[in-house]
Motif scaffolding. Structure first.
Motif, PDB file in Angstrom:
ATOM      1  N   VAL A 108      59.381  19.472 -54.622  1.00 57.47           N
ATOM      2  CA  VAL A 108      60.796  19.719 -54.863  1.00 57.47           C
ATOM      3  C   VAL A 108      61.563  18.473 -54.443  1.00 57.47           C
ATOM      4  O   VAL A 108      61.414  18.004 -53.318  1.00 57.47           O
ATOM      5  CB  VAL A 108      61.299  20.950 -54.083  1.00 57.47           C
ATOM      6  N   ILE A 109      62.348  17.944 -55.367  1.00 59.16           N
ATOM      7  CA  ILE A 109      63.146  16.749 -55.077  1.00 59.16           C
ATOM      8  C   ILE A 109      64.604  17.152 -54.907  1.00 59.16           C
ATOM      9  O   ILE A 109      65.209  17.736 -55.800  1.00 59.16           O
ATOM     10  CB  ILE A 109      63.028  15.698 -56.199  1.00 59.16           C
ATOM     11  N   PHE A 110      65.134  16.833 -53.728  1.00 65.17           N
ATOM     12  CA  PHE A 110      66.556  16.953 -53.450  1.00 65.17           C
ATOM     13  C   PHE A 110      67.117  15.532 -53.540  1.00 65.17           C
ATOM     14  O   PHE A 110      66.797  14.697 -52.701  1.00 65.17           O
ATOM     15  CB  PHE A 110      66.795  17.499 -52.041  1.00 65.17           C
ATOM     16  N   HIS A 111      67.911  15.251 -54.545  1.00 66.38           N
ATOM     17  CA  HIS A 111      68.439  13.901 -54.740  1.00 66.38           C
ATOM     18  C   HIS A 111      69.443  13.539 -53.655  1.00 66.38           C
ATOM     19  O   HIS A 111      69.887  14.394 -52.883  1.00 66.38           O
ATOM     20  CB  HIS A 111      69.085  13.783 -56.117  1.00 66.38           C
ATOM     21  N   HIS A 112      69.841  12.283 -53.613  1.00 64.90           N
ATOM     22  CA  HIS A 112      70.821  11.834 -52.629  1.00 64.90           C
ATOM     23  C   HIS A 112      72.227  12.280 -53.027  1.00 64.90           C
ATOM     24  O   HIS A 112      72.484  12.655 -54.166  1.00 64.90           O
ATOM     25  CB  HIS A 112      70.776  10.310 -52.446  1.00 64.90           C
ATOM     26  N   TRP A 113      73.129  12.227 -52.057  1.00 67.10           N
ATOM     27  CA  TRP A 113      74.515  12.581 -52.323  1.00 67.10           C
ATOM     28  C   TRP A 113      75.087  11.651 -53.374  1.00 67.10           C
ATOM     29  O   TRP A 113      74.822  10.457 -53.374  1.00 67.10           O
ATOM     30  CB  TRP A 113      75.331  12.489 -51.030  1.00 67.10           C
ATOM     31  N   ASN A 114      75.835  12.223 -54.286  1.00 65.87           N
ATOM     32  CA  ASN A 114      76.536  11.494 -55.331  1.00 65.87           C
ATOM     33  C   ASN A 114      75.593  10.884 -56.366  1.00 65.87           C
ATOM     34  O   ASN A 114      75.945   9.924 -57.036  1.00 65.87           O
ATOM     35  CB  ASN A 114      77.439  10.416 -54.726  1.00 65.87           C
ATOM     36  N   ALA A 115      74.408  11.429 -56.498  1.00 65.37           N
ATOM     37  CA  ALA A 115      73.475  10.931 -57.518  1.00 65.37           C
ATOM     38  C   ALA A 115      74.112  11.101 -58.892  1.00 65.37           C
ATOM     39  O   ALA A 115      74.821  12.072 -59.148  1.00 65.37           O
ATOM     40  CB  ALA A 115      72.168  11.708 -57.454  1.00 65.37           C
ATOM     41  N   SER A 116      73.834  10.152 -59.771  1.00 66.12           N
ATOM     42  CA  SER A 116      74.404  10.217 -61.119  1.00 66.12           C
ATOM     43  C   SER A 116      73.342  10.527 -62.170  1.00 66.12           C
ATOM     44  O   SER A 116      73.682  10.733 -63.332  1.00 66.12           O
ATOM     45  CB  SER A 116      75.101   8.897 -61.458  1.00 66.12           C
ATOM     46  N   GLN A 128      51.915  13.089 -63.480  1.00 70.45           N
ATOM     47  CA  GLN A 128      50.691  12.491 -64.012  1.00 70.45           C
ATOM     48  C   GLN A 128      49.565  12.513 -62.981  1.00 70.45           C
ATOM     49  O   GLN A 128      48.407  12.315 -63.328  1.00 70.45           O
ATOM     50  CB  GLN A 128      50.962  11.052 -64.461  1.00 70.45           C
ATOM     51  N   ARG A 129      49.895  12.803 -61.744  1.00 70.62           N
ATOM     52  CA  ARG A 129      48.893  12.873 -60.673  1.00 70.62           C
ATOM     53  C   ARG A 129      48.627  14.313 -60.245  1.00 70.62           C
ATOM     54  O   ARG A 129      48.100  14.560 -59.173  1.00 70.62           O
ATOM     55  CB  ARG A 129      49.349  12.011 -59.499  1.00 70.62           C
ATOM     56  N   GLY A 130      49.015  15.266 -61.095  1.00 73.58           N
ATOM     57  CA  GLY A 130      48.691  16.667 -60.861  1.00 73.58           C
ATOM     58  C   GLY A 130      49.679  17.439 -60.006  1.00 73.58           C
ATOM     59  O   GLY A 130      49.380  18.540 -59.549  1.00 73.58           O
ATOM     60  N   ILE A 131      50.863  16.872 -59.783  1.00 72.84           N
ATOM     61  CA  ILE A 131      51.872  17.543 -58.959  1.00 72.84           C
ATOM     62  C   ILE A 131      53.072  17.870 -59.845  1.00 72.84           C
ATOM     63  O   ILE A 131      53.706  16.974 -60.399  1.00 72.84           O
ATOM     64  CB  ILE A 131      52.314  16.648 -57.782  1.00 72.84           C
ATOM     65  N   THR A 132      53.372  19.155 -59.988  1.00 74.75           N
ATOM     66  CA  THR A 132      54.556  19.562 -60.735  1.00 74.75           C
ATOM     67  C   THR A 132      55.789  19.196 -59.920  1.00 74.75           C
ATOM     68  O   THR A 132      55.836  19.441 -58.709  1.00 74.75           O
ATOM     69  CB  THR A 132      54.530  21.076 -61.016  1.00 74.75           C
ATOM     70  N   VAL A 133      56.786  18.606 -60.576  1.00 72.51           N
ATOM     71  CA  VAL A 133      57.998  18.162 -59.888  1.00 72.51           C
ATOM     72  C   VAL A 133      59.173  19.032 -60.331  1.00 72.51           C
ATOM     73  O   VAL A 133      59.385  19.239 -61.518  1.00 72.51           O
ATOM     74  CB  VAL A 133      58.287  16.679 -60.175  1.00 72.51           C
ATOM     75  N   VAL A 134      59.914  19.524 -59.339  1.00 73.37           N
ATOM     76  CA  VAL A 134      61.098  20.338 -59.600  1.00 73.37           C
ATOM     77  C   VAL A 134      62.284  19.627 -58.954  1.00 73.37           C
ATOM     78  O   VAL A 134      62.344  19.489 -57.737  1.00 73.37           O
ATOM     79  CB  VAL A 134      60.939  21.761 -59.032  1.00 73.37           C
ATOM     80  N   GLU A 135      63.204  19.140 -59.788  1.00 70.34           N
ATOM     81  CA  GLU A 135      64.379  18.416 -59.304  1.00 70.34           C
ATOM     82  C   GLU A 135      65.566  19.368 -59.277  1.00 70.34           C
ATOM     83  O   GLU A 135      66.132  19.699 -60.308  1.00 70.34           O
ATOM     84  CB  GLU A 135      64.689  17.237 -60.205  1.00 70.34           C
ATOM     85  N   ILE A 136      65.936  19.796 -58.089  1.00 70.57           N
ATOM     86  CA  ILE A 136      67.021  20.753 -57.926  1.00 70.57           C
ATOM     87  C   ILE A 136      68.359  20.016 -57.833  1.00 70.57           C
ATOM     88  O   ILE A 136      68.450  18.964 -57.202  1.00 70.57           O
ATOM     89  CB  ILE A 136      66.783  21.634 -56.667  1.00 70.57           C
TER      90      ILE A 136
END
Length: 188
Positions: A108-116, A128-136
């Motif tokens: 789970v990726i929590f982006h930085h403040w004010n990400a665009s 591609q390395r077998g890890i599903t990524v969820v960007e909240i």
């Protein structure tokens, strides 16, 4: 292993958009940060409540197992936040899912403040390395942005109560997402 590279990359992205930020008046707004509290007039009174919240391990515990309202489709997951704010768009959590084809691991990726922008390169790298990524999407970012706002001015703001509420909302939303991932079968 990836820490230094990710940290440098994130810091560079965090600097974008600084020129759009405006100075605003400082507001305590304790009722927003600590629901049900009486009107707080001084920073000292506010700090007492903040200290109590800090010592209360349950302050960031989300409500008991709300698992309703999850909608998944076309690489996206939507669900209602358990903290309701005065910005309707912020009350629906959006997460972009980059599948790996495996139910072993999810990141789970929590982006930085004010990400665009979301982190497609990082998501693709890990998937591609077998890890599903969820960007909240953090509160007041991306699809959750306040209409007319040029940046995420309500996530970290001069309104101290709103800032605490936003951080608490981010924690609750993240925990709700992680519970969903476990129900979907992800083991790590």
């Amino acid at each position: 292993m990836y820490y230094n590279w990710l940290d440098r990359w994130d810091e560079q992205r965090a600097q974008r958009g600084e020129e759009a930020k405006k100075v605003a008046d400082f507001i305590l707004d304790a009722g927003r940060a600590f629901p049900g509290e009486k009107r707080i007039e001084t920073i000292d009174e506010f700090c007492v409540l903040a200290d109590q919240a800090l010592s209360d391990s349950g302050f960031y515990d989300e409500p008991s197992g709300s698992s309703q309202g999850f909608e998944r489709g076309d690489g996206w997951l939507r669900f209602p936040s358990d903290i309701s704010t005065d910005v309707e768009e912020n009350n629906v959590v959006w997460a972009n899912i980059t599948e790996s084809g495996s139910l072993d691991q999810a990141l789970v990726i929590f982006h930085h403040w004010n990400a665009s922008a979301r982190n497609r390169q990082i998501a693709r790298f890990f998937s591609q390395r077998g890890i599903t990524v969820v960007e909240i999407a953090m509160p007041y970012h991306f699809e959750r942005s306040r209409p007319g706002s040029l940046y995420a001015d309500y996530m970290l703001s001069s309104n101290l109560g709103r800032t605490i509420q936003s951080v608490r909302q981010a924690v609750w939303d993240g925990r709700k997402l992680i519970r969903w991932l476990k129900r979907e079968g992800y083991r790590e």
